[in-house]
Design an enzyme around this catalytic site. Sequence first.
Site, PDB file in Angstrom:
ATOM      1  N   GLY A  17       2.101   4.611  11.745  1.00 47.15           N
ATOM      2  CA  GLY A  17       2.312   3.436  12.598  1.00 47.15           C
ATOM      3  C   GLY A  17       0.927   2.515  12.540  1.00 47.15           C
ATOM      4  CG  LEU A  96      18.072   0.212   8.881  1.00 48.98           C
ATOM      5  CD1 LEU A  96      17.188  -0.984   9.479  1.00 48.98           C
ATOM      6  CD2 LEU A  96      18.458   0.997   9.902  1.00 48.98           C
ATOM      7  CG  ASN A 110      10.361  -3.228   4.987  1.00 49.13           C
ATOM      8  OD1 ASN A 110       9.593  -2.120   5.578  1.00 49.13           O
ATOM      9  ND2 ASN A 110      10.557  -2.854   3.569  1.00 49.13           N
ATOM     10  CG  HIS A 112       7.712  -2.223  -0.605  1.00 50.67           C
ATOM     11  ND1 HIS A 112       8.292  -1.115  -0.443  1.00 50.67           N
ATOM     12  CD2 HIS A 112       7.382  -2.565  -1.874  1.00 50.67           C
ATOM     13  CE1 HIS A 112       8.217  -0.633  -1.457  1.00 50.67           C
ATOM     14  NE2 HIS A 112       7.852  -1.264  -2.432  1.00 50.67           N
ATOM     15  CB  SER A 139       6.538  -7.969  -0.561  1.00 55.01           C
ATOM     16  OG  SER A 139       6.138  -7.918  -2.048  1.00 55.01           O
TER      17      SER A 139
HETATM   18  C1  GRF Z   1       3.271   0.973   4.861  1.00 56.34           C
HETATM   19  O1  GRF Z   1       2.400   1.299   3.671  1.00 56.34           O
HETATM   20  C2  GRF Z   1       4.250   0.150   4.474  1.00 56.34           C
HETATM   21  O2  GRF Z   1       3.979  -0.719   3.467  1.00 56.34           O
HETATM   22  C3  GRF Z   1       5.449   1.012   4.018  1.00 56.34           C
HETATM   23  O3  GRF Z   1       4.993   2.073   4.793  1.00 56.34           O
HETATM   24  C4  GRF Z   1       3.913   2.115   5.202  1.00 56.34           C
HETATM   25  C5  GRF Z   1       3.758   2.537   6.771  1.00 56.34           C
HETATM   26  O4  GRF Z   1       2.527   2.761   7.126  1.00 56.34           O
HETATM   27  N1  GRF Z   1       6.502   0.541   4.189  1.00 56.34           N
HETATM   28  P1  GRF Z   1       2.087   2.758   8.803  1.00 56.34           P
HETATM   29  O5  GRF Z   1       3.023   3.859   9.415  1.00 56.34           O
HETATM   30  O6  GRF Z   1       2.492   1.385   9.316  1.00 56.34           O
HETATM   31  O7  GRF Z   1       0.621   3.212   8.876  1.00 56.34           O
END
Ligand code: GRF
Length: 245
Positions: A17, A96, A110, A112, A139
């Site tokens: 998180g 989803l 999202n 990524h 991204s």
């Molecule tokens: C991040 O690297 C995000 O890009 C990917 O999952 C990870 C989540 O990290 N989708 P966090 O739980 O926000 O620390």
Amino acid sequence: MSPPAPLPVGVLVSGTGTNLQALLDSVHGHEAEIVAVASSRVGAPALERAAARGVPTAVFTRGDYASRKARDEALADWLAERHVALVVLAGFMDLLGEPFLDRFPDAVINVHPSLLPAFPGLHAIEQALEYGVKVFGVSVHFVDAGLDTGPVILQRPVSLPSAGDPDEVLAALRPLEHTLLPEAVRLFARGALSRDPANPRRVLVERAGQLDDSAVDASERPGQVRDRAAAAGGAAGTVRDPAEG
Ligand code: GRF
């Protein structure tokens, strides 16, 4: 004139998180109000971050429902009851489907850790290292029913020509994620995101009244990369833009 009401945002998480925390520390209570945090995993540390700020939380594990569709519908209902207008996936490790996405059309985003369309799905950093890329990146994109295939909103590259360790890359990407995701939420809240009618995959970003339709986030334009390198003593003409790949 009073400022517009904050945008009600729901955040979906599965893990640590840190991106949720970045949202709580930046846009929350300003352009946006995080009104709901849902996790696909029991005990995700992200839930504690939400609770610490008084944000309602819930857990929707896939195993608690007869089908993914049933889980998607229950999750969508919970968010809709809280009047969520934008859904942010911040480390949400589950796909989803249409039953969810149809409830929030063009309003699910999202973050990524790659420059999409390169390295979608799980272990993006490891995939990039395995491939041997020199430029990594982040991204933020709209979510469709595919695996990280939705239209790109913002991207930012980082040049790491000798990276070999996933933790090193992650450390470089984290600050980008924590900047770019809140920025995308701000732009969405401001109504600054639209689609190019000629090609709806192209997300147009309006900044200060101007359409910025470059794929690379404004603060890291190729020209600036070149200028910075030149200022640092790089020979003009020999520096490759990260965005050129
Ligand atoms: C991040 O690297 C995000 O890009 C990917 O999952 C990870 C989540 O990290 N989708 P966090 O739980 O926000 O620390």
